[in-house]
Design a protein around this motif. Structure first.
Motif, short mmCIF file in Angstrom:
data_model
loop_
_atom_site.label_atom_id
_atom_site.label_comp_id
_atom_site.label_asym_id
_atom_site.label_seq_id
_atom_site.Cartn_x
_atom_site.Cartn_y
_atom_site.Cartn_z
N GLU A 1 0.82 -1.21 0.00
CA GLU A 1 0.00 0.00 0.00
C GLU A 1 0.86 1.26 0.00
O GLU A 1 0.54 2.25 -0.66
N ILE B 1 2.06 2.38 -3.51
CA ILE B 1 1.09 2.75 -4.54
C ILE B 1 0.99 4.27 -4.55
O ILE B 1 0.78 4.90 -3.52
N PHE C 1 -4.57 -3.70 -4.30
CA PHE C 1 -5.31 -2.76 -5.16
C PHE C 1 -6.81 -2.85 -4.87
O PHE C 1 -7.50 -1.83 -4.82
N MET D 1 2.16 1.61 -9.49
CA MET D 1 3.35 1.17 -8.78
C MET D 1 4.54 1.39 -9.72
O MET D 1 4.41 1.21 -10.93
N GLU E 1 -2.86 -0.80 -12.37
CA GLU E 1 -3.32 -2.09 -11.86
C GLU E 1 -3.34 -3.14 -12.97
O GLU E 1 -2.91 -4.28 -12.77
N ARG F 1 -3.81 5.10 -9.97
CA ARG F 1 -3.04 4.44 -8.91
C ARG F 1 -2.04 3.53 -9.60
O ARG F 1 -2.42 2.66 -10.39
#
Length: 191
Positions: free
Chosen positions: A8, A11, A128, A20, A102, A18
């Motif tokens: 979390e 992210i 996610f 990574m 995602e 959102r």
């Protein structure tokens, strides 16, 4: 649960998505960033722009600054010295990092086939989903607060009308009392 908290914190919201970053994913998958990016480049047709994009230098500096603030708040050290900033920016030497949405992270599961990568991908997908649930709850709470504010606004209007009506009644009552207590003119009858 600890792994979800760890994921979390990695992210970010960049360009309204959102995402990574490649070096965080490589760290979680326990591979080098270079190896992860090479695997992606060999399968680039699986990663359209809405799955993966490269950060601009401005976006990267913004992420780096946020990382340093988060790191310093965790350690309790609010003074960012030069060595901390250099360490943070050395995570990705030379090239700007890639951000995976995602869907991009899900696509990585198809090209990284190690046991660790598969297990970590499952954990990332769960994270996610957890983040999405939190945001949906927050959105629902925001809608409820908006509805309450609207009701309170309506009540304020109604209360103001009630106060005005009460003032008018009080004014009428005072006028009636003054009328009764007035000095009468004309003939006075003895009672």
């Amino acid at each position: 649960m600890q792994i979800i908290k760890s994921i979390e914190s990695r992210i970010y919201v960049i360009r309204g998505e959102r995402v990574m970053l490649d070096f965080d994913l490589a760290s979680l998958y326990e591979v080098e960033t270079k190896v992860l990016n090479q695997a992606v480049k060999r399968n680039i047709q699986r990663f359209p722009e809405d799955f993966m994009f490269q950060l601009t230098s401005f976006e990267w500096s913004d992420v780096s600054i946020r990382n340093e603030k988060i790191d310093s708040s965790r350690t309790g050290n609010t003074n960012l010295n030069r060595s901390q900033i250099v360490t943070g920016s050395q995570k990705h030497r030379g090239n700007l990092p890639y951000a995976f949405t995602e869907q991009g992270v899900a696509m990585l599961s198809g090209i990284l086939k190690s046991e660790k990568a598969i297990n970590m991908n499952i954990a990332i997908m769960r994270t996610f989903v957890a983040v999405r649930k939190i945001l949906l709850k927050q959105s629902n709470i925001n809608e409820q607060l908006k509805e309450i504010k609207e009701r309170i606004g309506e009540h304020d209007v109604q209360l103001n009308e009630l106060y005005d009506a009460m003032e008018n009644l009080i004014d009428e009552k005072i006028a009636q009392l003054k009328w009764k207590d007035r000095e009468r003119i004309g003939f006075k009858l003895k009672e």
